[in-house]
Design a protein around this motif. Structure first.
Motif, PDB file in Angstrom:
ATOM      1  N   LYS A 141       0.846  -1.213   0.000  1.00 33.83           N
ATOM      2  CA  LYS A 141       0.000   0.000   0.000  1.00 33.83           C
ATOM      3  C   LYS A 141       0.870   1.247   0.000  1.00 33.83           C
ATOM      4  O   LYS A 141       1.886   1.311   0.697  1.00 33.83           O
ATOM      5  CB  LYS A 141      -0.917  -0.010   1.226  1.00 33.83           C
ATOM      6  CG  LYS A 141      -0.171   0.078   2.546  1.00 33.83           C
ATOM      7  CD  LYS A 141      -1.099  -0.112   3.749  1.00 33.83           C
ATOM      8  CE  LYS A 141      -0.347   0.171   5.045  1.00 33.83           C
ATOM      9  NZ  LYS A 141      -1.042  -0.300   6.237  1.00 33.83           N
ATOM     10  N   THR A 155       5.803  -5.278  10.779  1.00 32.07           N
ATOM     11  CA  THR A 155       7.228  -4.955  10.914  1.00 32.07           C
ATOM     12  C   THR A 155       7.691  -4.986  12.382  1.00 32.07           C
ATOM     13  O   THR A 155       8.758  -5.524  12.676  1.00 32.07           O
ATOM     14  CB  THR A 155       7.503  -3.568  10.293  1.00 32.07           C
ATOM     15  OG1 THR A 155       7.315  -3.677   8.879  1.00 32.07           O
ATOM     16  CG2 THR A 155       8.921  -3.082  10.596  1.00 32.07           C
ATOM     17  N   ARG A 193       2.404  -9.883   7.709  1.00 30.58           N
ATOM     18  CA  ARG A 193       2.098  -8.822   6.738  1.00 30.58           C
ATOM     19  C   ARG A 193       3.091  -7.679   6.953  1.00 30.58           C
ATOM     20  O   ARG A 193       2.970  -6.933   7.919  1.00 30.58           O
ATOM     21  CB  ARG A 193       0.659  -8.324   6.933  1.00 30.58           C
ATOM     22  CG  ARG A 193      -0.395  -9.433   6.967  1.00 30.58           C
ATOM     23  CD  ARG A 193      -1.783  -8.831   7.201  1.00 30.58           C
ATOM     24  NE  ARG A 193      -1.806  -7.935   8.343  1.00 30.58           N
ATOM     25  CZ  ARG A 193      -2.123  -8.297   9.586  1.00 30.58           C
ATOM     26  NH1 ARG A 193      -2.504  -9.523   9.856  1.00 30.58           N
ATOM     27  NH2 ARG A 193      -2.085  -7.412  10.558  1.00 30.58           N
ATOM     28  N   GLY A 217       5.180  -4.311   5.683  1.00 35.63           N
ATOM     29  CA  GLY A 217       5.294  -3.181   4.769  1.00 35.63           C
ATOM     30  C   GLY A 217       6.602  -2.429   4.975  1.00 35.63           C
ATOM     31  O   GLY A 217       7.531  -2.511   4.162  1.00 35.63           O
ATOM     32  N   THR A 218       6.688  -1.691   6.083  1.00 33.31           N
ATOM     33  CA  THR A 218       7.798  -0.760   6.321  1.00 33.31           C
ATOM     34  C   THR A 218       9.175  -1.413   6.210  1.00 33.31           C
ATOM     35  O   THR A 218      10.080  -0.836   5.588  1.00 33.31           O
ATOM     36  CB  THR A 218       7.616  -0.118   7.707  1.00 33.31           C
ATOM     37  OG1 THR A 218       6.286   0.421   7.779  1.00 33.31           O
ATOM     38  CG2 THR A 218       8.628   0.986   7.942  1.00 33.31           C
ATOM     39  N   ARG A 245       6.162   4.674   4.408  1.00 35.09           N
ATOM     40  CA  ARG A 245       5.197   4.968   3.341  1.00 35.09           C
ATOM     41  C   ARG A 245       5.206   6.464   3.023  1.00 35.09           C
ATOM     42  O   ARG A 245       5.232   7.277   3.942  1.00 35.09           O
ATOM     43  CB  ARG A 245       3.798   4.523   3.783  1.00 35.09           C
ATOM     44  CG  ARG A 245       3.610   3.021   3.646  1.00 35.09           C
ATOM     45  CD  ARG A 245       2.251   2.550   4.117  1.00 35.09           C
ATOM     46  NE  ARG A 245       2.176   2.396   5.552  1.00 35.09           N
ATOM     47  CZ  ARG A 245       2.631   1.353   6.244  1.00 35.09           C
ATOM     48  NH1 ARG A 245       3.241   0.359   5.619  1.00 35.09           N
ATOM     49  NH2 ARG A 245       2.512   1.297   7.544  1.00 35.09           N
TER      50      ARG A 245
HETATM   51  C1  LIG Z   1      -0.067  -1.329   6.695  1.00 38.83           C
HETATM   52  C2  LIG Z   1      -0.467  -2.639   7.202  1.00 38.83           C
HETATM   53  C3  LIG Z   1       0.501  -3.624   7.517  1.00 38.83           C
HETATM   54  C4  LIG Z   1       2.001  -3.402   7.391  1.00 38.83           C
HETATM   55  O1  LIG Z   1       2.492  -2.666   8.465  1.00 38.83           O
HETATM   56  P1  LIG Z   1       4.061  -2.359   8.626  1.00 38.83           P
HETATM   57  O2  LIG Z   1       4.156  -1.897  10.041  1.00 38.83           O
HETATM   58  O3  LIG Z   1       4.391  -1.280   7.642  1.00 38.83           O
HETATM   59  O4  LIG Z   1       4.825  -3.605   8.399  1.00 38.83           O
HETATM   60  C5  LIG Z   1       0.047  -4.857   7.957  1.00 38.83           C
HETATM   61  N1  LIG Z   1      -1.278  -5.122   8.089  1.00 38.83           N
HETATM   62  C6  LIG Z   1      -2.221  -4.216   7.795  1.00 38.83           C
HETATM   63  C7  LIG Z   1      -3.656  -4.576   7.966  1.00 38.83           C
HETATM   64  C8  LIG Z   1      -1.850  -2.941   7.353  1.00 38.83           C
HETATM   65  O5  LIG Z   1      -2.814  -2.048   7.068  1.00 38.83           O
END
Ligand SMILES: *Cc1c(COP(=O)(O)O)cnc(C)c1O
Length: 236
Positions: free
Chosen positions: A45, A211, A226, A228-229, A235
């Motif tokens: 995202k 993360t 899951r 992201g960072t 982001r």
């Molecule tokens: C953004 C998001 C993540 C990822 O989070 P990070 O801390 O960036 O790893 C995981 N799960 C959901 C539901 C998110 O919205």
């Protein structure tokens, strides 16, 4: 003139990916989990198709998005790649048709109306939609997710609907820097899953860990984290 910096450094993304895979494997080993039992969902995202393409290049296939419109644009740009798209955000009823038609997984189902719509709108030429029920952990009113008392009804409905394959539970616990607290919340989700399975269900997925709490989630039985960072950086 110096070239404009690329918005994503492909080598840095590849390195971050191998570091996260190492973090997962290390945690599996440390907490007595089977090697390879935890899979990585790359949460893309707010990040570009270029970044997704770079991770595809190092073998990543599963990507998580939390806004339907943003995800559809990336899917169009990347339609020639074999990618598995997971929807992980809050779901409004007017988005269920798009989500049902474009994603292979939805992690964030928290009410029966949404589950019914996803099943009836899933195109029948596609495999059933893989679904996790999002469970509310903690007492914060703002957090989405089904109350623990409503989960059994959602699970039962999910196993009955024709175009849904009910896979498990997802949660976003209240953030905490403390691993014991993180583990406490993830344990609630695992125990709920165990209880449902003891009642005859066969939920194989616990979507938990991000993360900052990946290790705690793996310790408590996550099957999908899951991230992201730690993969893409902050982001924009
Ligand atoms: C953004 C998001 C993540 C990822 O989070 P990070 O801390 O960036 O790893 C995981 N799960 C959901 C539901 C998110 O919205």
């Amino acid at each position: 003139m110096a070239p404009k910096p690329a918005p994503y450094d492909i080598d840095r993304l590849a390195l971050a990916h191998s570091q996260i895979v190492d973090r997962i494997r290390t945690a599996e080993h440390q907490f007595g989990r089977n090697p390879g039992s935890v899979s990585l969902l790359a949460v893309s995202k707010r990040h570009s198709s270029t970044a997704i393409r770079a991770l595809h290049g190092v073998g990543q296939r599963a990507f998580g998005e939390n806004q339907a419109q943003e995800a559809l644009e990336k899917m169009a740009e990347l339609k020639h790649l074999d990618l598995d798209w997971h929807f992980i955000g809050p779901i409004q009823s007017n988005k269920t048709a798009q989500i049902a038609a474009s994603f292979s997984w939805v992690h964030s189902v928290d009410r029966t109306k949404i589950l019914n719509r996803l099943s009836s709108q899933r195109p029948t030429d596609l495999a059933p939609l893989q679904v996790c029920i999002q469970v509310k952990l903690g007492t914060e009113e703002s957090k989405s997710g089904a109350a623990a008392n409503d989960v059994a009804e959602l699970i039962t409905l999910g196993t009955e609907l024709p175009n849904i394959q009910l896979r498990g539970l997802m949660a976003l616990p209240p953030p905490s820097p403390d691993q014991a607290t993180q583990r406490y919340w993830f344990r609630q989700l695992r125990e709920l899953r165990d209880q449902l399975n003891a009642e005859g269900h066969s939920l194989d997925t616990l979507s938990m860990g991000m993360t900052n709490d990946l290790e705690a989630a793996v310790a408590e039985g996550a099957t999908m984290v899951r991230i992201g960072t730690a993969l893409f950086g902050p982001r924009p």
